[in-house]
Design an enzyme around this catalytic site. Structure first.
Site, PDB file in Angstrom:
ATOM      1  NE  ARG A  37      30.242  50.154  -7.054  1.00  0.00           N
ATOM      2  CZ  ARG A  37      31.510  50.044  -6.662  1.00  0.00           C
ATOM      3  NH1 ARG A  37      32.477  50.584  -7.372  1.00  0.00           N
ATOM      4  NH2 ARG A  37      31.828  49.385  -5.571  1.00  0.00           N
ATOM      5  CB  ILE A  63      30.362  51.034  -1.792  1.00  0.00           C
ATOM      6  CG1 ILE A  63      29.320  50.635  -2.823  1.00  0.00           C
ATOM      7  CG2 ILE A  63      31.657  51.336  -2.523  1.00  0.00           C
ATOM      8  CD1 ILE A  63      29.073  51.755  -3.871  1.00  0.00           C
ATOM      9  CB  SER A  64      29.469  45.329  -1.678  1.00  0.00           C
ATOM     10  OG  SER A  64      29.022  45.149  -0.353  1.00  0.00           O
ATOM     11  CD  GLN A  65      34.668  42.360  -5.571  1.00  0.00           C
ATOM     12  OE1 GLN A  65      35.337  42.069  -4.591  1.00  0.00           O
ATOM     13  NE2 GLN A  65      35.026  42.053  -6.801  1.00  0.00           N
TER      14      GLN A  65
END
Ligand code: SAH
Length: 213
Positions: A37, A63-65
């Site tokens: 990531r 960016i989503s968790q």
């Protein structure tokens, strides 16, 4: 930048944290354990990449968790080789997780700069088989339909009809629905004309917007 032992260790800790929070499908956790990531987020934010929180990816988007990525992937509940359409490529992180799951992945992004960024990120990290498109996700990708799964990674005020039409019977859309806050919703296609909806709690996403920029 590379994927060091330090990054791998931090990633393992993140996976343990996710496993404690929810009984995710083990394949989903394995996929998250594989994708670096820190190589998808903005420079300077890589040190935060393995915290369970959303991060800026530029162009006013996030960016989503990791918890959200894990939950949406879990709710898709697809099998290897299934065809999945992602709406909102962003930095390409969720795309990489879907590829790690063994799916055939199509993804649409409406912002040119992010479409290009995702292309670079995915190529640099060795994820070279995603089919990436610059366009409006409200349209879907009729030429590659039907899909077993559709995952929408931006908040939609309603379920786009064209996406529902591009689902196989038995397929599902995982979509956060709501104008301000969103409810994670799974839409299952029961037959040609009927759909069933289930909800899975509250989330906060950047909005799904029409057109491309
Ligand atoms: N899955 C992404 C999440 C990015 S945030 C990731 O892992 O990074 C959501 C993204 O949806 C943003 O990049 C935004 O530009 C995009 N988006 C919003 N509306 C869209 C639309 N109609 N079609 C395609 N992408 C859209």
């Amino acid at each position: 930048m590379t994927d060091t032992l330090h990054h791998k260790g931090r990633r393992r800790q993140l996976v343990e944290h996710l496993a404690e929070r929810f009984p995710f499908n083990s394949k989903v956790l394995e996929a998250i354990g594989q994708v670096p990531r820190h190589l998808f987020v903005e420079k300077g934010l890589d040190q935060f990449a393995y915290f369970d929180r959303p991060l800026s990816i530029g162009a006013n988007q996030t960016i989503s968790q990791p918890f959200t990525v894990a939950m949406q992937t879990h709710l898709l509940a697809l099998s290897k080789w299934d065809k999945v359409l992602e709406i909102g490529t962003g930095c390409g992180y969720q795309t990489a997780v879907l590829l790690e799951m063994g799916y055939r992945v199509f993804s649409i992004e409406r912002q040119k700069s992010l479409y290009l960024q995702a292309q670079n990120n995915l190529f640099a990290t060795g994820y070279k088989t995603a089919h990436l498109y610059y366009g409006d996700g409200f349209e879907g990708l009729a030429q590659f339909a039907p899909f077993q799964g559709i995952i929408v990674t931006c908040g939609a005020s309603m379920i786009p009809q064209k996406l529902a039409d591009q689902l196989v019977v038995g397929g599902r859309i995982v979509i956060p629905v709501g104008a301000t806050g969103q409810t994670m919703t799974v839409v299952k296609r029961l037959d040609d004309f009927s759909f069933e909806e289930e909800t899975y709690g509250d989330y906060s996403f950047v909005p799904m917007l029409p057109g491309k920029v």
